[in-house]
Motif scaffolding. Sequence first.
Motif, mmCIF file in Angstrom:
data_model
loop_
_atom_site.group_PDB
_atom_site.id
_atom_site.type_symbol
_atom_site.label_atom_id
_atom_site.label_comp_id
_atom_site.label_asym_id
_atom_site.label_seq_id
_atom_site.Cartn_x
_atom_site.Cartn_y
_atom_site.Cartn_z
ATOM 1 N N ALA A 135 17.720 17.030 3.469
ATOM 2 C CA ALA A 135 16.311 15.984 3.421
ATOM 3 C C ALA A 135 16.473 14.593 3.558
ATOM 4 N N SER A 136 18.050 14.152 3.495
ATOM 5 C CA SER A 136 18.152 12.961 4.146
ATOM 6 C C SER A 136 18.476 12.957 5.909
ATOM 7 N N ARG A 137 18.129 14.201 6.717
ATOM 8 C CA ARG A 137 18.552 13.672 8.297
ATOM 9 C C ARG A 137 17.385 13.743 8.970
ATOM 10 N N VAL A 138 16.167 14.248 7.996
ATOM 11 C CA VAL A 138 14.851 14.275 8.658
ATOM 12 C C VAL A 138 14.561 13.098 9.891
ATOM 13 N N PHE A 139 14.581 12.326 9.087
ATOM 14 C CA PHE A 139 14.424 10.932 10.051
ATOM 15 C C PHE A 139 15.562 10.948 11.857
ATOM 16 N N ASP A 140 16.210 11.417 11.451
ATOM 17 C CA ASP A 140 16.764 11.250 12.323
ATOM 18 C C ASP A 140 16.827 11.536 14.317
ATOM 19 N N PRO A 141 16.659 11.250 14.722
ATOM 20 C CA PRO A 141 16.437 12.045 16.355
ATOM 21 C C PRO A 141 16.753 13.623 16.755
ATOM 22 N N GLN A 147 9.568 7.642 3.134
ATOM 23 C CA GLN A 147 11.034 8.362 2.473
ATOM 24 C C GLN A 147 10.499 10.094 2.249
ATOM 25 N N VAL A 148 11.388 10.976 2.105
ATOM 26 C CA VAL A 148 11.065 12.048 1.459
ATOM 27 C C VAL A 148 10.977 12.120 0.227
ATOM 28 N N PHE A 173 6.097 13.058 1.288
ATOM 29 C CA PHE A 173 6.669 12.218 2.191
ATOM 30 C C PHE A 173 5.756 11.084 1.994
ATOM 31 N N SER A 174 6.658 10.160 1.542
ATOM 32 C CA SER A 174 5.962 8.369 0.834
ATOM 33 C C SER A 174 5.920 7.431 1.857
ATOM 34 N N ILE A 198 0.887 -1.196 0.360
ATOM 35 C CA ILE A 198 0.225 0.201 0.203
ATOM 36 C C ILE A 198 0.621 1.220 0.259
ATOM 37 N N LEU A 199 0.527 1.869 -0.903
ATOM 38 C CA LEU A 199 1.456 3.057 -1.082
ATOM 39 C C LEU A 199 0.918 4.579 -0.599
ATOM 40 N N LEU A 200 1.294 5.142 -0.269
ATOM 41 C CA LEU A 200 0.477 6.609 0.653
ATOM 42 C C LEU A 200 1.649 7.781 0.611
ATOM 43 N N LYS A 201 0.909 8.718 0.274
ATOM 44 C CA LYS A 201 1.417 10.111 0.151
ATOM 45 C C LYS A 201 1.070 11.231 0.719
ATOM 46 N N VAL A 202 1.618 11.794 1.553
ATOM 47 C CA VAL A 202 1.322 12.990 2.216
ATOM 48 C C VAL A 202 2.124 14.319 1.841
#
Length: 613
Positions: free
Chosen positions: A556-562, A590-591, A601-602, A540-544
């Motif tokens: 963009a590669s760092r947005v999921f770092d705490p 991922q972005v 975001f997907s 299932i693919l969700l896009k926000v």
Amino acid sequence: MKNKLNNFLGSISPWAVIGMSLILVIVVLVLAFMNYNREKQYMSRVLSEKGSALIKAFEAGTRTGMMGMLGEGPNLQVLMQEIATQPDILYIAVVDSSGEILAHSNDVEIGQQFISKKAMANLNVTNDIQWRVVTESNHPKSFEVYERFLPALGQRSQSIPSSPMQQRRRDMMQRMMGRRSGEKSDDWCQPGWMSGLKQDRILDPAERPAIFIGMDVAPFEEAIAEDISLTLTMSGILLLLGLGGVVSLFWMQSHMRSKKMLQGSQALTEEMVANIPEGLVVCDPHGRITYVNEIALNLLEYDSKETEQIVGQLADTVLPKQLWELRSSVSKENPVVEKEMELIQSSNRKLPVTTVVTDIITNDGAYVGQLFMIRDLSQVKELQDEVRKADRMAAIGHLAAGVAHEVRNPLSSIKGYATYFGSLFDEGSDNRKAAEVMTSEVDRLNRVISELLEMARPADIKLRETEVVTLLESSMRLVKQEADNAGVSVSLDISAEVGSIPLDPDRMTQAMINLYVNAIQAMPEGGKLDVDVSRQEGAILLKVSDTGTGLPEGEASRVFDPYFTTKQTGTGLGLAIVSKIIEAHSGEVQVEHTGPNGTTFSISIPTKSEGAV
């Protein structure tokens, strides 16, 4: 064909080669022995034929002398001496049956005993030519030819069949001597021809003597020795050639085995070098590159097709300066130099690597070049970052537990008193606004504590079949009021075939709310929040998507770092919690896009049902 021949030669057993060598030696010895016997037989035949010719010539001369055709001067003794002067003739002797010498080329020997009577009888002298080899200590070795002495014309004619022409010639010779044909003439001899000799015994018709001619065998033996020497030389050469062939075969076998071992080792080495997960660069003593593998080319940002162009170039024009300078640090005291560094690539990306430089020294101590090894540390650094992240998460867990226990309860009291004091003041008064600020700050602090607790929670999820449409509609209702207050319109587009998938609805709702809130906060001047859902193969693919200002370049590669955030009041834990929940569902977030017109975001979640209830 050449490979088949090499395989055949290489498969021959060494014992077979040794057996062939022994056979060759035996053949050479047999040939030499046969040649020696052949030479002896040849010598015997030649000497016997020569002796027979001399005897016949001597008998002919004797008959001629007996008929007086040689004049009055010469006699039988002179004839014997003249014949004995010929090369290789040692003596001529006429011997009776008792072994006494009746005539000899050396008149001193006349009357002496030539051989014993018994030995004479054992010789069995006949009208045919016979021979023997005589070896005496006081005389040279001789080849002796002998037969019955038949000088008289009648006796020779009786022993040898004659033609009519020969018979007429004998009759004419007899008439010349004044006798009629048919008279007995065997004993007649020219007076004085046998002067000083025992004529009656020499010409005795009842007991004819034997004639012996002794010939020197030394020249023949020398010739035979030379032939044997030549034969042995040729045999030796043949043997050496054969042994050389055997040695060559051994050498070829050894060479073939060594070549196969070398080829195997070379193939193994090439395979190891080709598959070793490190870049290798080899230089000769003059600093020119002699080998470079594909991994080194990739790390140095060269195309693998450029290998032939790079080989032969000076290493300082190909390798980075900081790597090339390491070669000067190699010494006897420090034969291997290892150092971590960063290679600056064309995209200005810093590639972490560890490099090893060492001299290549042969077994005899000769310097033949240098080896550069380059190892990519990107994955190692990523693992180290993950370990550090796990350590931080563990620290957060301990911190969250303490905060939840020590801070949350007082926050509830503070919020209660702030709400109470706010109600004591008029609506819109400064005191009332101050109380509301206190309440909102308590809520923000409580939210931070909740996020800390969420990050510290184990990633355990409880999957069950969940309608995706119901979950998304429910989560969007929870942020509808906040979106309206921010001037953000919300839309939901769901394909009909989405259906249900195994999810943990509570944790998934929390992840979606965090994405919604993050998007709403990215649009302070209002905008549009779109949620699109579709079913793809196996997921299932969700896009926000939002229409905000987008993320800063390179972030963009760092947005999921705490704790990473681009907001002044953010905690940096919202998107980290989203990533943790999605990964717990074996999914991926991922972005997909970011820029001045917004961010998308997907989320991809597999439709597998393992663990669903």
